[in-house]
Write an enzyme that holds these catalytic residues in place. Sequence first.
Site, PDB file in Angstrom:
ATOM      1  CB  SER A   1       6.375   9.081 -39.066  1.00 47.82           C
ATOM      2  OG  SER A   1       5.779  10.142 -39.976  1.00 47.82           O
TER       3      SER A   1
ATOM      4  CE1 TYR B   1       5.781   6.066 -43.281  1.00 49.72           C
ATOM      5  CE2 TYR B   1       4.806   8.010 -42.414  1.00 49.72           C
ATOM      6  CZ  TYR B   1       5.898   7.112 -42.846  1.00 49.72           C
ATOM      7  OH  TYR B   1       7.090   7.716 -42.311  1.00 49.72           O
TER       8      TYR B   1
END
Length: 356
Positions: A144, A169
């Site tokens: 990501s 995350y």
Amino acid sequence: MENKTILVTGAIGFIGSNLVLKLLKKQISISVVGIDNMNDYYDVSIKEWRLKEIDKEIVNHPGSTWTFVKGSISDKTLINKIFEQYKPDIVINLAAQAGVRYSITNPDAYIESNLIGFYNILETCRHSYDNGAKGVEHLVYASSSSVYGSNKKVPYSTEDKVDNPVSLYAATKKSNELMAHAYSKLYNIPSTGLRFFTVYGPAGRPDMAYFGFTNKLIKGETIEIFNYGNCNRDFTYIDDIVEGIIKVMQKPPQKKIGEDGLPLPPYAIYNIGNNHPENLLDFVTILQEELVRAGVLPEDYDFESHKKLVPMQPGDVPVTYADTSALERDFGFKPSTSLREGLRKFAEWYKEYYLK
């Protein structure tokens, strides 16, 4: 990819389902095995709709097979069973607990899926070579743009240090890259990580800004624009993401021996982004224009009274901007869908799905 078996984890997620559909549409003989736990992090009915779209598509491709397994990649016994039964040639790991803000209040979900689950995938890839078996040819996994954290240098390059995540995350995604590197080095597993930049499009995740804004505007609620609108995002349309994955999956990093006689890790990382960050206020303007054009909202909708500028949220970053030169160099590919074109397709899908 002719006659290959491809395992897609997170197969009913936004990216996963679009990847499966595109693979089946390629008019080649292919076996796709998908696993997804179909959890209720967001509206399950959208996931069920995606699954039905895949089931409809496979009817048109009698030379290919589609097998869906409902379950979690954190279930090691299940993952072992899938690898033993189907012996995938290529593994695309898209299963993960997504969302920056959710990780602040629900960290357990991220450890279970993003760390334990990914470890299970790496282990099964490792053991796919046991007893002289051919094993997995290529592991491709989702990383990501969040790994860049509060990086001040733009555009973000895969050469940049990414040691300062600002959310759990992001930390789990950086951990995935480190774990994959270790397994590539130790067990000579070709692996490629893809850092996705703000993926959007039809049937996307309802927790994403463009989707959430639309839901609120329909109800006459006020949308909150973070950092007082001073955010820039590299929005990447779903078709571009899928095209990038398919190009990458067919070209694993080469296995090579180093000067010390030991294997060099067959390992790579790429950004997949639009290489063109958009200001959040401009993004909202285009979204509202396309929602009106599609008939989702009336032409006389008073947008100004439904907007509120608010401070930055914890875990967010002010800008994402992908340097995609490595992707262009190695695969001759660069995402090209304009924001207006992408949001137009989303608005048209939204009307068909919710307002028909």
